[in-house]
Write an enzyme that holds these catalytic residues in place. Structure first.
Site, mmCIF file in Angstrom:
data_model
loop_
_atom_site.group_PDB
_atom_site.id
_atom_site.type_symbol
_atom_site.label_atom_id
_atom_site.label_comp_id
_atom_site.label_asym_id
_atom_site.label_seq_id
_atom_site.Cartn_x
_atom_site.Cartn_y
_atom_site.Cartn_z
ATOM 1 N N ASP A 1 10.227 5.824 -10.082
ATOM 2 C CA ASP A 1 9.845 6.520 -11.310
ATOM 3 C C ASP A 1 10.612 7.831 -11.487
ATOM 4 O O ASP A 1 10.951 8.213 -12.613
ATOM 5 C CB ASP A 1 8.338 6.794 -11.318
ATOM 6 C CG ASP A 1 7.510 5.528 -11.500
ATOM 7 O OD1 ASP A 1 8.109 4.493 -11.870
ATOM 8 O OD2 ASP A 1 6.291 5.567 -11.269
ATOM 9 N N SER B 1 0.814 -1.210 0.000
ATOM 10 C CA SER B 1 0.000 0.000 0.000
ATOM 11 C C SER B 1 0.857 1.275 0.000
ATOM 12 O O SER B 1 1.522 1.577 -0.986
ATOM 13 C CB SER B 1 -0.957 -0.035 1.191
ATOM 14 O OG SER B 1 -1.943 0.949 1.080
ATOM 15 N N LYS C 1 -0.651 -4.348 -3.246
ATOM 16 C CA LYS C 1 -1.932 -3.749 -2.846
ATOM 17 C C LYS C 1 -2.019 -2.332 -3.399
ATOM 18 O O LYS C 1 -1.410 -1.408 -2.858
ATOM 19 C CB LYS C 1 -2.081 -3.727 -1.327
ATOM 20 C CG LYS C 1 -3.405 -3.124 -0.870
ATOM 21 C CD LYS C 1 -3.475 -2.996 0.630
ATOM 22 C CE LYS C 1 -4.776 -2.344 1.065
ATOM 23 N NZ LYS C 1 -4.905 -0.945 0.625
#
Length: 719
Positions: free
Chosen positions: A484, A473, A498
């Protein structure tokens, strides 16, 4: 979102549940049997209201019909008997009529069926454990060639009682053999296992109606989607406490040991520790509130005693205590404590420093470990100057590490199951200047972007993020964003996967109750997407440098769920990477591979991983003493090899003694936990070396850029 849900549900016509009709499950009927536990009117209303909420507002629209009823049925059975050791196939067949009727049970407010199924489970538990107890009188022949199928979650149900009893005979034989291999004699083994099975029986007799209801409601909620849950009052309170890392109590960690609630730990600075009158091992036999009589709590569940001890700040609680060194008939002492706010530091961010090398070439790598993304919601809302949060604590720790002149940083998110989304965004902002962190797609299909709006960074030096399969999560949001942006290589295992957003809805607010009756529902309302357009859902975050893992993706993680949301993509957000990991990772990987090939500790870890995977693949364990001794000797050899590499402190405590937690002395239990905590973290040490490589490679690149800039300037001057 939560306010919109509550406002919309106010219009739902709330009909009372149907009266009991004596539904039958097999040959057990509510009208003919007198169950120890039975559903209440409030639970029937809670089930109905939860169904209205989940049916209208969940991200994944699933009608409550016969098809969902079958899934609820299977999940409820699995929750009751996950290893298929108690029910037989005959029991399951006798429940067949209930398979497509659980949707009606919820919608009509008649919960007799799940309670009758639980009643059968309780009866089978007593039968199996009584049988196990009887086996202790007979003894075993360990020269036979037979195996115990210890992993039975995917096995068929035992055909009948005879097959179930044979499974339990092998289970008891395995328990006995473990203790025998640890050096226990027959008398000691009988006493230990007798007490163990008696404790199992005692615990089963302490189940309550609310326990049955919570198990069933979670079977319903999780049949829709894995991260949808029902939370009763206790679970909701615990969730709030874990998020804000504080509670009002006496500052003691309690556990059940035999029939007593025993003090396992005293929190430094808490009322219990400050009093100087309580010690680890003391047994709480009674609890009183202010001027009310002290209530006997011997034989109570630990959660019941914790409820009695928690309370309002600055109120009194009276404890009747049997000291650790006193016998059962020893002298009690009464202690009066004033409740106070306790900080739960175990779940707070922590820092450490790893030193690599010696002399002038030595490097210091800072480590910030974050077990959860916590936030004191109420403190933030009130505008408290010093409210507690993960990002604020991490920023403070980084400032301290800067003072210690660390050259690189590891953000350790292993075993971090998530928490506050806001904290995940703010923590990411400590390492990037400004920009998007995560995208969310809501039920209506609209996409929103959560961004770091604060300019500047807290740490701009070399770093890496550590994750494992239990990182989920909010952890995945941070790891994915920093990956990224090219800000940090990700090290470890593929994360949990998740990628969904939940909100907590208070059912009492929906029903406009003045008093707490119904509890909360946590339901999925959106899905996370990375800023590059992919999602962390199902696939998780893939590490740039992979470490060995004992986790099986088919058994742990989002991909282990049969009803998880699929992986998908949306458009990328507008962001500007700050680094290029693609160019650096091959060099980091090459250095890592070369180093661990020569690292004896790392190679021992690989042997351990291979052994665990071998046992998982077989799902069987030998009950032949000769074979088990050979296996034990191989494990002992690996432990001795570690002792030579790491020293012997605490290693002996990690050897298998055949006992479960609570069966050793409390001091021995705590020694085992301390040994596990103090054991050298081979993976963390290697991660520190990788960060040192990052620092070196980034330094080389900086020098190259500077040299190129000087060359270009010289060329311009010559021209």
């Amino acid at each position: 979102m939560k306010k919109r849900l509550i406002g919309a549900l106010m219009a739902v016509a709330f009909a009372g549940p149907a009266a009991s009709t004596g539904m039958a499950v097999g040959n057990v009927s509510a009208t003919t049997a007198a169950p120890r536990l039975a559903p209440t009117q409030e639970q029937a209303q809670t089930a109905y209201l939860s169904a209205q909420l989940l049916g209208r507002y969940h991200y994944k629209s699933v009608p409550l019909d016969d098809a969902l009823s079958e899934k609820i049925f299977d999940r409820y059975l699995k929750a009751l008997d996950p290893e298929r050791l108690f029910f037989t196939q005959a029991d399951v067949d006798s429940f067949a009529e209930a398979r497509t009727r659980l949707d009606d049970a919820i919608q009509r407010g008649n919960l007799d069926i799940p309670f009758l199924m639980f009643q059968r489970f309780e009866a089978r538990s007593i039968e199996r454990l009584t049988y196990a107890r009887d086996q202790l009188r007979k003894g075993f022949d360990f020269s036979l060639q037979e195996n115990y199928p210890y992993a039975r979650d995917k096995a068929p149900w035992p055909r009948d009682d005879a097959e179930a009893q044979d499974l339990w005979r092998k289970r008891v034989k395995n328990d006995w053999l473990r203790l025998k291999l640890a050096g226990k004699d027959d008398k000691s083994i009988r006493e230990t296992l007798g007490k163990r099975y008696d404790n199992y029986l005692a615990r089963s007799s302490r189940n309550k109606s609310e326990d049955v209801f919570s198990i069933f409601m979670n079977a319903y909620a999780m049949s829709i989607e894995p991260h949808t849950n029902y939370m009763g009052h206790s679970a909701s309170d615990d969730f709030d406490i874990s998020m804000r890392l504080s509670l009002v109590g006496i500052g003691a960690v309690l556990q059940e040991r035999d029939e007593y609630i025993t003090i396992r730990e005293l929190v430094p600075g808490g009322p219990a520790a400050r009093s100087g009158r309580l010690a680890v091992g003391d047994r709480i036999v009674g609890v009183g509130q202010d001027d009310k009589p002290v209530a006997d709590v011997v034989g109570s569940r630990v959660d019941e005693v914790v409820k009695l001890i928690r309370g309002t700040k600055d109120t009194r609680v009276v404890l009747d205590v049997l000291p650790a060194d006193a016998g059962p008939d020893g002298k009690h002492k009464q202690i009066v404590l004033l409740r106070d706010k306790i900080k739960l530091e175990e779940q707070a961010a922590k820092k450490s420093v790893i030193r690599l090398g010696d002399g002038a070439s030595a490097r210091k790598i800072g480590v910030v470990s974050l077990p959860t993304f916590y936030e004191d919601f109420e403190g933030r809302r009130r505008g408290d100057k010093d409210f507690r949060s993960a990002s604020r604590d991490v920023a403070r720790l980084i400032a301290e590490l800067k003072q210690e002149k660390v050259e690189g940083l590891i953000l350790d998110l292993r075993n971090n199951g998530g928490g506050s989304l806001k904290e995940a965004v703010e923590l990411t902002g400590l390492f990037i200047d400004k920009g998007p962190v995560v995208q969310q797609r809501r039920t209506d299909g609209k996409i929103g972007i959560e961004s770091d709006e604060k300019p500047g960074v807290t740490w701009d030096g070399p770093m890496a993020v550590m994750i494992n399969r239990a990182s989920a999560s909010a952890s995945e949001i941070v790891a994915a964003a920093l990956q990224d942006y090219g800000r940090a290589p990700i090290i470890g295992e593929q994360s949990f996967g998740k990628g969904t957003v939940q909100t907590l809805v208070n059912l009492d607010e929906v029903a406009r109750n003045d008093k707490r009756k119904f509890g909360d529902v946590k339901l999925t309302v959106a899905q996370f997407f990375r800023i590059n357009g992919g999602t962390t859902q199902l696939k998780g975050v893939m590490p740039d440098i992979r470490f060995p893992s004992v986790s099986d993706p088919d058994e742990f993680g989002e991909s282990s769920y049969d009803n998880a949301l699929p992986w998908t993509t949306i458009d990328s957000a507008s962001f500007k990477p700050v680094g290029n990991l693609r160019d650096m990772v091959p060099a980091l990987q090459s250095r890592h591979a070369s180093r661990v090939a020569r690292d004896k500790r790392f190679q021992l870890l690989l042997e351990d991983v291979a052994e665990v995977q071998r046992l998982k693949a077989s799902r069987l364990i030998s009950l032949n003493e000769t074979e088990r001794r050979k296996e034990k000797e191989a494990r002992e050899a690996r432990l001795k090899a570690r002792e030579k590499l790491e020293g012997s402190d605490g290693i002996a405590a990690l050897r298998d003694d055949g006992l479960q937690a609570g069966e050793r002395s409390l001091a021995a239990d705590l020694a085992v936990e301390k040994a596990r905590k103090d054991a050298k973290d081979v993976l963390l040490d290697e991660a520190a070396r990788i960060v040192a490589d990052v620092a070196e490679l980034q330094g080389d690149r900086t020098q190259l850029v500077l040299r190129n800039d000087k060359s270009r300037q010289a060329t311009q001057i010559l021209r």
